[in-house]
Structure formats: C-alpha cells, structure tokens
Scaffold this active site. Structure first.
Site, PDB file in Angstrom:
ATOM      1  N   HIS A 198     -29.577 -31.855 -15.824  1.00 41.59           N
ATOM      2  CA  HIS A 198     -29.678 -30.392 -15.794  1.00 41.59           C
ATOM      3  C   HIS A 198     -30.499 -29.914 -16.988  1.00 41.59           C
ATOM      4  O   HIS A 198     -31.362 -29.062 -16.871  1.00 41.59           O
ATOM      5  CB  HIS A 198     -28.295 -29.733 -15.878  1.00 41.59           C
ATOM      6  CG  HIS A 198     -27.324 -30.198 -14.844  1.00 41.59           C
ATOM      7  ND1 HIS A 198     -25.996 -30.339 -15.108  1.00 41.59           N
ATOM      8  CD2 HIS A 198     -27.499 -30.556 -13.557  1.00 41.59           C
ATOM      9  CE1 HIS A 198     -25.379 -30.760 -14.023  1.00 41.59           C
ATOM     10  NE2 HIS A 198     -26.271 -30.903 -13.068  1.00 41.59           N
ATOM     11  N   ARG A 258     -26.350 -31.531   0.139  1.00 34.69           N
ATOM     12  CA  ARG A 258     -25.725 -30.461  -0.620  1.00 34.69           C
ATOM     13  C   ARG A 258     -25.728 -29.127   0.114  1.00 34.69           C
ATOM     14  O   ARG A 258     -25.118 -28.173  -0.322  1.00 34.69           O
ATOM     15  CB  ARG A 258     -26.442 -30.326  -1.955  1.00 34.69           C
ATOM     16  CG  ARG A 258     -25.684 -29.541  -2.973  1.00 34.69           C
ATOM     17  CD  ARG A 258     -25.945 -30.120  -4.336  1.00 34.69           C
ATOM     18  NE  ARG A 258     -25.669 -29.163  -5.394  1.00 34.69           N
ATOM     19  CZ  ARG A 258     -26.550 -28.303  -5.870  1.00 34.69           C
ATOM     20  NH1 ARG A 258     -27.764 -28.263  -5.382  1.00 34.69           N
ATOM     21  NH2 ARG A 258     -26.225 -27.496  -6.839  1.00 34.69           N
ATOM     22  N   CYS A 307     -26.342 -39.422 -11.922  1.00 31.10           N
ATOM     23  CA  CYS A 307     -27.307 -39.752 -12.964  1.00 31.10           C
ATOM     24  C   CYS A 307     -28.193 -38.540 -13.250  1.00 31.10           C
ATOM     25  O   CYS A 307     -28.102 -37.519 -12.589  1.00 31.10           O
ATOM     26  CB  CYS A 307     -28.161 -40.934 -12.535  1.00 31.10           C
ATOM     27  SG  CYS A 307     -29.229 -40.591 -11.143  1.00 31.10           S
TER      28      CYS A 307
END
Lengths: 75, 480
Positions: free
Chosen positions: B195, B96, B62
């Site tokens: 982004h 990550r 999302c």
C-alpha cells in the site's frame, strides 16, 4: 537521519510522524519554540527523543524534515 | 466485563501458545492481548507489523497484493501490467469484486489480467525489451486506456530490470502516463508495505503531472479516499455525501479514473475510509497542497450519523443542514431494519479477523444490531490501528495480530462465537467446524455494506448466515 513529518493536531499541539516505521506520536516538548528559532530536541509521548536542526518557525504545517534519532522508545 | 473473563482469556492465550517451540511462543505472545479500554496506546501490549514466524500458517499477502490488488487494481481506466511470471496476475484477477461503470476491455480494465508472462529467457536476458513490446501491443489493442501501471513481481526486482527507464521512454512515445511500481512481493512483511509503495508511486508519478494546470475547486469539493467499491461500497457512500450537498470529485480508487486522481489536490477535504492503505497519500496532500483529511466510518447507522456530522463540521451551515436532513431521511428506514433483525441477532457473539479497517470499523454496525464483538484482529495493521481499535472494542475482549491458522481455530473453539467474519482462506475451515461464517474481505459475494443502503444488506446477510438452519445439521468431521 530519518525523514519525519510534523503536523499540528486538532488540539493545537505538534504530532510527530515517522513514515518508515509508521510511528505517530504527540510531541510532548520541543527545545526551541520561538518565531526566530524553532526545533532542537523533540520529546515524544512514547519516550523517544529526536533532534531537528533549529530553524525559523515554519510558516505552515505539516512539514517534512530530516531528524536525527537520539533515543528511540522501541527497537 | 468481569475480571474472571479477563483471566480466562489470558489463560486461553497461554494455552493456545503452548504448542509452539520456546522462541516462537515468546514471539507470538507479543501479538496477542486482552483488551483494556483504559490504555492510551496499544504499543506496550501488542506488537504489530513484524515478520511472521516461519512455519506457521499466516493469512498475510505480499507487497504486490497490496499494490496491484488493493490500491491500483480498482482504477478503471489504467491498465495494470503484472510484470513477471503469469501466476501472480492470474490469481489476483477479479477476486475482490471492485465494481466499476464502463465497458470492460474498451475503456475499463479492472477485470482483465495483463501480464508480461516471464519465461526463462526473460529472467536470463532481462524483461525490459518484452515490457516495451507489451506496452506497444497494449496501445494497439486498447487505445482508450488513460494510462499504464507496471506492477513488479518478485523476479523483476531480483534480476534488476530498469522498469523506470522503460516507463519514461514509452510514456514520451505514446503520450500517456506510465507508472512503474516497485512492489516486488518480497518487500516488507505483509501487503501493508505494498500500500505504502503504491501511495508513493501515485505521489511521484501521478499527482505532479497536473500541478500547474489544475481546475479551480468548488467550495464543496471532496474526495473519497480508501474506498475500493467492493460490491458497490463507494457508490453507497457517495450518494449520501452528494445528498448532503457535497460534490464528490474523486474516488480512490474504486470506480476511480486517472484524471480524477490527478485533479484530487484541488479538493477542499479528503475523506479517508481505509486509513491503513491511503493515509500516506493523505498526509502528502496535506503537506504539499494543504488539504485537510479526516477518517470516517460508514458502517451502521450510529457510526454513519457520527461521521456525517463530523464531515459537515468542516463546512458551512448549508452542509450541516444537509447532513441533518440526510440523517433524518434515513433514520426511519434504519429503525425499521433494526426492529426487524435485532430480535433475531441480539446478544450473539462475533469474532473478526480481517484486513486494514474492518476489524474496528464494523464493530459499530454489529452493535447496532445488538451483537457483541468478542474478538478482533488484523492481518497487517500497524500500531496506530491498534491504538484506534482498543477504544472501539469492549473491555476484556481478545485482540490478535497476524493470527496463525492454529491460533484462530483454537480461539474459536474455546470462545464459541455465533458468527465469524474473516477471509476466504479461513471460510471453509470454519464451515466444516459448523460455525456460521461471513467472508468480510469482499462481503461474501454480497454488498454493498457501506452507507445506509449498505446497512440494509449487511443486516440481512448477517441474519441469513447466522440463523441458517444448516449449521445445526453439521458436525465437524473430527468429532463424528
């Protein structure tokens, strides 16, 4: 009306960029292209046509502008 | 490639789509294509950046994931508040592996989950007071932070909290940068819009703060954009650039800091690795500050060589010589690696399904090892990414956009690749089917993969996975 950005490509041509749709394409023709009067109808390689108000040739690119969509290639 | 292969793939796409209802079938058909290198533009053959079909298993994230997880998370001296219920922040924490230098909890905050932990009363009465209190607490507990970003989760947008007002008020009070980011998860069709929103927030709230007091740039100053330092990627890239004589002043955003970002508009060239997540800010800096930008690719020696030369072409002879020196220095080591691993990997087929840049960027690295990428696809790419991809991929290979769980599994079963590279959600499905798999979002707990040093790790990892004897001992449970 949409916010667009016009930049110069490495080859010297104009590149059209529409951030909202992430649409980037080369400008195949521009209606007015003289130092005093620049703008008008922009034809894109994908078939889309946009209109920007004629103005003196901008001193530098890239440049953000408002453009009107006359004919979009994709929906 | 032969035409039969192309026909076979078309038939395969047709077969895979067979299970869908009529409307979904029509929609999904637009997202799958067989590559044709002759194409100028991908637009007519593949549709991208569209809403996923309801009811399928999509692998997308999302807008919050795109903003907090990708762009803002790795900036080490900014505290990212996950503003909303606790889950989003908790499950987005630390997965990550964007490495950083610094002492966690003292001057670096990437691996800590800060959340406003919304309860029912915050939804009913609004969360602005809680946010203000939270910022005060952060100031007391972590006085060395350089700034704060507020990453909105869905409820914040739904109840209409005014996080911008809180940000302005508290920023004046504590004298630090506070950035409200409107990255509620429901915005857009995938993390891609996150982004964009994150880039816009940087544009509006960070870059202008030093517009009148930026230092004079050195002649060789560059910034690395869109490298998130996964497993140390940005460091492996940075040393090459520094070795060729460039001065890397900023890393966006892996191991990056707020002052670095504020001073980036003073550089001579922006180097863009992940085009999808940071082209927006590059375009802005090009327009406002006149900084040119270029994409580069640091996966595999062939692409690194090309990229180093292209980067050097923006500078004078000193840097050009530097680039040649770097290439010459590492070439013997790379040849050694290829000599060692190519015989073990040659001719193997790979299928990829990853995020923003890897589906096309890693193709060169696989080809250096003699492997062939037979299928590739993006979760959230736009048309311009596919324009770039069709040129990188071989003819008559499969390209899929926003592939569903069903499609990806069926493609794999039909094409029987020797290696699959995708994300954690796909990993164990393919493990159970007995396919060698690398998790290519965060390098499967390995890395770095960028740069010359990274290629050594990359080659070893691919060999280790692909030639592992364990795959021959496995049988998919439904085949037993």
């Amino acid at each position: 009306m949409a916010n667009i950005m016009i930049r110069k490509s490495a080859a010297g041509g104009l590149v059209f960029y529409l951030p909202k749709r992430d649409l980037e394409d080369t400008v195949t023709s521009i209606e007015f292209d003289t130092p005093e009067k620049w703008g008008g109808e922009l034809k894109l390689a994908n078939g889309g046509v946009y209109y920007i108000d004629p103005q003196p040739l901008p001193a530098r690119f890239p440049l953000s502008l408002r453009a009107k969509r006359l004919d979009a290639a994709e929906q | 490639m032969s035409t039969t292969n192309r026909e076979e793939l078309q038939n395969l796409i047709h077969e895979v789509l067979e299970v869908y209802p009529e409307k979904a079938k029509k929609d999904r058909a637009k997202h799958l294509m067989v590559n044709d290198k002759a194409l100028e533009s991908a637009k007519k053959c593949i549709t991208s950046n569209r809403k996923s079909v309801p009811g399928v298993m999509t692998m997308r994230g999302c807008a919050y994931a795109g903003s907090k997880g990708v762009v803002w998370g790795p900036i080490k001296d900014i505290i990212d508040i996950s503003h909303g219920p606790i889950g989003c922040g908790q499950y987005a924490r630390g997965g990550r592996r964007n490495y950083m230098n610094g002492v966690s909890g003292v001057d670096s905050f990437c691996d800590i989950n800060f959340s406003s932990d919304f309860q029912e009363k915050d939804i009913v009465f609004g969360g602005d007071k809680k946010l203000a209190k939270l910022i005060d607490e952060l100031e007391t507990l972590f006085p060395l932070s350089k700034g704060i970003s507020i990453q909105s989760e869905c409820p914040v947008g739904l109840i209409g909290d005014d996080i911008e007002a809180v940000s302005k008020k508290k920023a004046a009070e504590i004298g630090k940068t506070i950035v409200p980011v409107r990255c509620e998860g429901f915005r857009g069709v995938s993390q891609s819009l996150g982004h964009h929103i994150a880039n816009d927030a940087v544009r509006d709230w960070i870059l202008p703060t030093r517009d009148d007091k930026r230092p004079e740039a050195g002649p060789y100053d560059v910034a690395i954009l869109g490298d998130y330092n996964i497993g140390g990627d940005a460091w492996a890239s940075r040393i090459l650039l520094e070795e060729m004589g460039l001065n890397v002043v900023a890393q966006w955003s892996g191991d990056g800091t707020l002052p670095e970002m504020e001073n980036t508009p003073a550089v001579k060239l922006n180097l863009l690795h992940c085009y999808r997540s940071m082209n927006y800010i590059s375009r802005h800096m090009e327009e406002k500050y006149g900084i040119p930008w270029m994409e580069y690719n640091f996966f595999g020696p062939t692409k690194i060589k090309e990229s180093l030369r292209e980067i050097a072409s923006h500078f004078d002879d000193k840097i050009k010589e530097g680039a040649e020196r770097v290439i010459a220095k590492y070439t013997p080591a790379m040849e050694e690696i290829i000599a060692k691993f190519k015989p073990r990997l040659e001719g193997k087929k790979v299928m990829l399904y990853v995020g923003g840049l890897r589906p096309r960027h890693v193709i060169g690295a696989y080809e250096d090892l003699g492997m062939e990428v037979v299928g590739t696809g993006y979760e959230f790419a736009h048309n311009d990414d596919y324009d770039r991809t069709i040129k990188e991929m071989g003819d008559a290979t499969l390209i899929y956009d926003d592939a569903t769980g069903h499609e990806l599994e069926d493609f794999v079963m039909a094409m029987k690749p020797d290696l699959i590279g995708s994300g954690i959600k796909e990993k164990y499905v393919f493990h159970k089917m007995g396919y060698p798999f690398r998790q290519l979002h965060s390098w499967d707990y390995s890395g770095p993969y960028h740069g010359y040093d990274g290629f050594a790790v990359f080659a070893r990892d691919m060999d280790m996975t692909l030639n592992n004897p364990v795959w021959k001992m496995m049988q998919a449970p439904w085949k037993a």
